[in-house]
Design a protein around this motif. Structure first.
Motif, PDB file in Angstrom:
ATOM      1  N   UNK A 140       0.833  -1.208   0.000  1.00 12.38           N
ATOM      2  CA  UNK A 140       0.000   0.000   0.000  1.00 12.38           C
ATOM      3  C   UNK A 140       0.869   1.261   0.000  1.00 12.38           C
ATOM      4  N   UNK A 141       1.931   1.241   0.798  1.00 15.67           N
ATOM      5  CA  UNK A 141       2.834   2.389   0.871  1.00 15.67           C
ATOM      6  C   UNK A 141       3.506   2.632  -0.475  1.00 15.67           C
ATOM      7  N   UNK A 161      -5.951   3.055  -3.352  1.00 15.43           N
ATOM      8  CA  UNK A 161      -5.640   1.869  -2.558  1.00 15.43           C
ATOM      9  C   UNK A 161      -6.513   0.682  -2.949  1.00 15.43           C
ATOM     10  N   UNK A 162      -5.884  -0.474  -3.224  1.00 13.82           N
ATOM     11  CA  UNK A 162      -6.684  -1.676  -3.462  1.00 13.82           C
ATOM     12  C   UNK A 162      -7.281  -2.170  -2.148  1.00 13.82           C
ATOM     13  N   UNK A 163      -8.373  -2.904  -2.243  1.00 14.08           N
ATOM     14  CA  UNK A 163      -8.997  -3.453  -1.041  1.00 14.08           C
ATOM     15  C   UNK A 163      -8.139  -4.589  -0.481  1.00 14.08           C
ATOM     16  N   UNK A 164      -8.428  -4.981   0.757  1.00 14.95           N
ATOM     17  CA  UNK A 164      -7.712  -6.102   1.361  1.00 14.95           C
ATOM     18  C   UNK A 164      -7.948  -7.375   0.556  1.00 14.95           C
ATOM     19  N   UNK A 165      -9.168  -7.550   0.056  1.00 12.98           N
ATOM     20  CA  UNK A 165      -9.489  -8.721  -0.772  1.00 12.98           C
ATOM     21  C   UNK A 165      -8.650  -8.719  -2.048  1.00 12.98           C
ATOM     22  N   UNK A 166      -8.468  -7.534  -2.630  1.00 13.90           N
ATOM     23  CA  UNK A 166      -7.693  -7.439  -3.862  1.00 13.90           C
ATOM     24  C   UNK A 166      -6.231  -7.771  -3.605  1.00 13.90           C
ATOM     25  N   UNK A 167      -5.698  -7.326  -2.467  1.00 13.66           N
ATOM     26  CA  UNK A 167      -4.312  -7.653  -2.129  1.00 13.66           C
ATOM     27  C   UNK A 167      -4.138  -9.153  -1.909  1.00 13.66           C
ATOM     28  N   UNK A 168      -5.154  -9.804  -1.363  1.00 18.09           N
ATOM     29  CA  UNK A 168      -5.102 -11.264  -1.219  1.00 18.09           C
ATOM     30  C   UNK A 168      -5.010 -11.926  -2.591  1.00 18.09           C
ATOM     31  N   UNK A 169      -5.762 -11.397  -3.552  1.00 18.65           N
ATOM     32  CA  UNK A 169      -5.735 -11.954  -4.909  1.00 18.65           C
ATOM     33  C   UNK A 169      -4.376 -11.724  -5.577  1.00 18.65           C
ATOM     34  N   UNK A 190      -2.326  -3.006 -13.930  1.00 18.11           N
ATOM     35  CA  UNK A 190      -2.302  -4.469 -13.851  1.00 18.11           C
ATOM     36  C   UNK A 190      -1.140  -4.907 -12.966  1.00 18.11           C
ATOM     37  N   UNK A 191      -1.455  -5.735 -11.975  1.00 18.98           N
ATOM     38  CA  UNK A 191      -0.382  -6.362 -11.207  1.00 18.98           C
ATOM     39  C   UNK A 191       0.189  -7.502 -12.047  1.00 18.98           C
ATOM     40  N   UNK A 192       1.529  -7.512 -12.167  1.00  9.89           N
ATOM     41  CA  UNK A 192       2.189  -8.544 -12.964  1.00  9.89           C
ATOM     42  C   UNK A 192       3.451  -9.008 -12.249  1.00  9.89           C
ATOM     43  N   UNK A 193       3.901 -10.203 -12.611  1.00  8.00           N
ATOM     44  CA  UNK A 193       5.124 -10.763 -12.044  1.00  8.00           C
ATOM     45  C   UNK A 193       6.114 -11.016 -13.175  1.00  8.00           C
ATOM     46  N   UNK A 194       7.368 -10.654 -12.928  1.00 17.22           N
ATOM     47  CA  UNK A 194       8.392 -10.918 -13.930  1.00 17.22           C
ATOM     48  C   UNK A 194       9.714 -11.165 -13.216  1.00 17.22           C
TER      49      UNK A 194
END
Length: 470
Positions: free
Chosen positions: A276-277, A286-294, A316-320
């Protein structure tokens, strides 16, 4: 001469709020709507100006055009400011009535953007919110299920998000509105009444007219109690931010991402806190707590051979390659070329909010200020960067964002394609056109922050360093 013999406390509060912030001459700007609260603040500001004339005083009125009375209000504000000896400026804004964003939110954003145009470096922006506004804001945040950051409600003093060197100041935040009403009546002030304040389809007005009077009847001191709770929430948020700042040092990746291996070492609460920071530093919602879990389940912990993506309102959250990113919509920069007129010390604003590219020329040049270069543009002595040989006299120095062909970085065996090097340096595909590339003529010299090409390394020459927008 303005004289008010009653309600000395309210001016004393105003004076004590401003005095520590106005030791040196500066600009004090009032957001002046013409309503009761801002009119009282204007009157107090005029009294303050008489005592401290060394400052630059300005009232800014924003004309939204939402009311049939808007033109009348503007005229009233202009005449009132003139009568009190405060410089005045009006800004007209146009809102998108058909937008999905609430009209209230649009008006607030437009108002701050309009006022920001008139602020100087280090200005104070005065807002007229009071204790009852604080209670309303707290209840609205509570209704939304906010955490301690939202329940902190409004701060008496805080940096202005649109101009970090400026401060927002709410001098009357600890006073109930009735004190402002009493002051205005005894000073015989005349203010405008916005008819929309009676429209209870707005949540804030519903609270103001239906809920808060009952709460105050039952618990007369509830506004003061809520203000204390808001201050405690603000302290807890400040502590959480301090912890997040420490965690960010460990977790942050060079290219605006978060290292998953370091995030995994943290507890879930602490991990969500630093994410969040990190997003707040980019001025993102800020994304919701549920969104951070996802994010953790569907992006971070996706199969190794997957290319996980999770869309949300700010990208979009992505991983690389072990790094968590929030990919946003970036401008195409492949054809952008910045040509330098000189190679003395300077700061270069990079396109699409990438950041600032700092060039430190030779030490001798920066000391002597050759070629009439403004030495105030030089980067600090302790700034580090990639040092390369100075160009030849006839070399054209350019900054580009799309590299072609091969390159041989120092310390590596042989040449590789730039695409392959980006992979080896773990640069996500969507970030590759955001790396500043320095060229002498048509020869790549270095990718700032990543590598220097063989043959261009040097102990003294041109030093390149980039500070990125979060």
């Amino acid at each position: 001469m303005i004289t008010v013999t009653t309600n000395v406390d309210i001016f004393s509060t105003f004076q004590h709020a401003l005095q520590p912030l106005t030791i040196k001459p500066l600009q004090i700007v009032l957001a002046y709507s013409g309503g009761l609260d801002s009119h009282v603040l204007l009157h107090l500001l005029a009294r303050y100006q008489q005592l401290y004339p060394q400052h630059d005083y300005l009232a800014v009125h924003v004309h939204h055009g939402l009311s049939d009375n808007a033109d009348t209000w503007l005229t009233h504000c202009q005449l009132t400011a003139a009568a009190l000896g405060i410089n005045f400026f009006a800004e007209k804004v146009v809102l998108n009535v058909g937008s999905r964003e609430s009209l209230e939110a649009q008006a607030r954003t437009a108002r701050y953007q309009a006022i920001a145009k008139h602020l100087n470096d280090g200005s104070l922006l005065l807002l007229g919110q009071h204790l009852d506004d604080q209670l309303e804001t707290f209840l609205l945040q509570l209704k939304r299920g906010a955490g301690v950051k939202g329940l902190s409600a409004m701060a008496a003093q805080m940096p202005f998000s649109l101009q970090a060197s400026c401060q927002i100041v709410r001098p009357l935040l600890t006073h109930p509105q009735q004190m402002l009403v009493d002051y205005a009546s005894q000073a015989q002030l005349s203010w405008v009444e916005d008819e929309s304040n009676n429209d209870q389809s707005y949540d804030r007005n519903f609270l103001r007219h239906q809920i808060i009077p009952s709460l105050k009847q039952r618990w007369p001191s509830i506004a003061h109690a809520v203000h204390r709770s808001a201050e405690l929430c603000a302290e807890q948020q400040a502590l959480a931010d301090e912890i997040a700042q420490l965690d960010l040092v460990t977790c942050e990746h060079t290219l605006a991402g978060l290292k998953i291996v370091e995030l995994a070492k943290l507890s879930k609460i602490r991990r969500n806190n630093v994410i969040r920071f990190w997003l707040a530093a980019q001025q993102l919602p800020m994304p919701s707590r549920h969104h951070l879990d996802k994010v953790w389940l569907e992006v971070v912990n996706a199969a190794d051979d997957a290319n996980p993506q999770l869309s949300w309102q700010a990208g979009q959250f992505r991983r690389y390659q072990g790094v968590l990113y929030n990919q946003q919509q970036y401008a195409a920069l492949k054809d952008v070329v910045i040509t330098l007129e000189h190679t003395q010390s300077q700061r270069i604003a990079l396109p699409d909010n990438i950041g600032t590219l700092h060039l430190q020329g030779s030490i001798q040049d920066s000391i002597q200020g050759k070629s009439g270069v403004d030495s105030s543009n030089a980067i600090d002595d302790d700034d580090s960067g990639y040092c390369v040989k100075a160009p030849l006299a006839d070399d054209k120095v350019t900054i580009r964002f799309r590299g072609e062909g091969k390159c041989h970085p120092i310390g590596r065996n042989g040449s590789r394609s730039i695409k392959k090097l980006y992979q080896e340096y773990q640069v996500a595909p969507w970030l590759r056109d955001r790396i500043p590339l320095i060229y002498y003529g048509e020869e790549l010299v270095c990718a700032v922050g990543l590598w220097i090409c063989k043959g261009y390394e040097a102990q003294e020459g041109l030093c390149w360093h980039v500070t990125r927008e979060r």
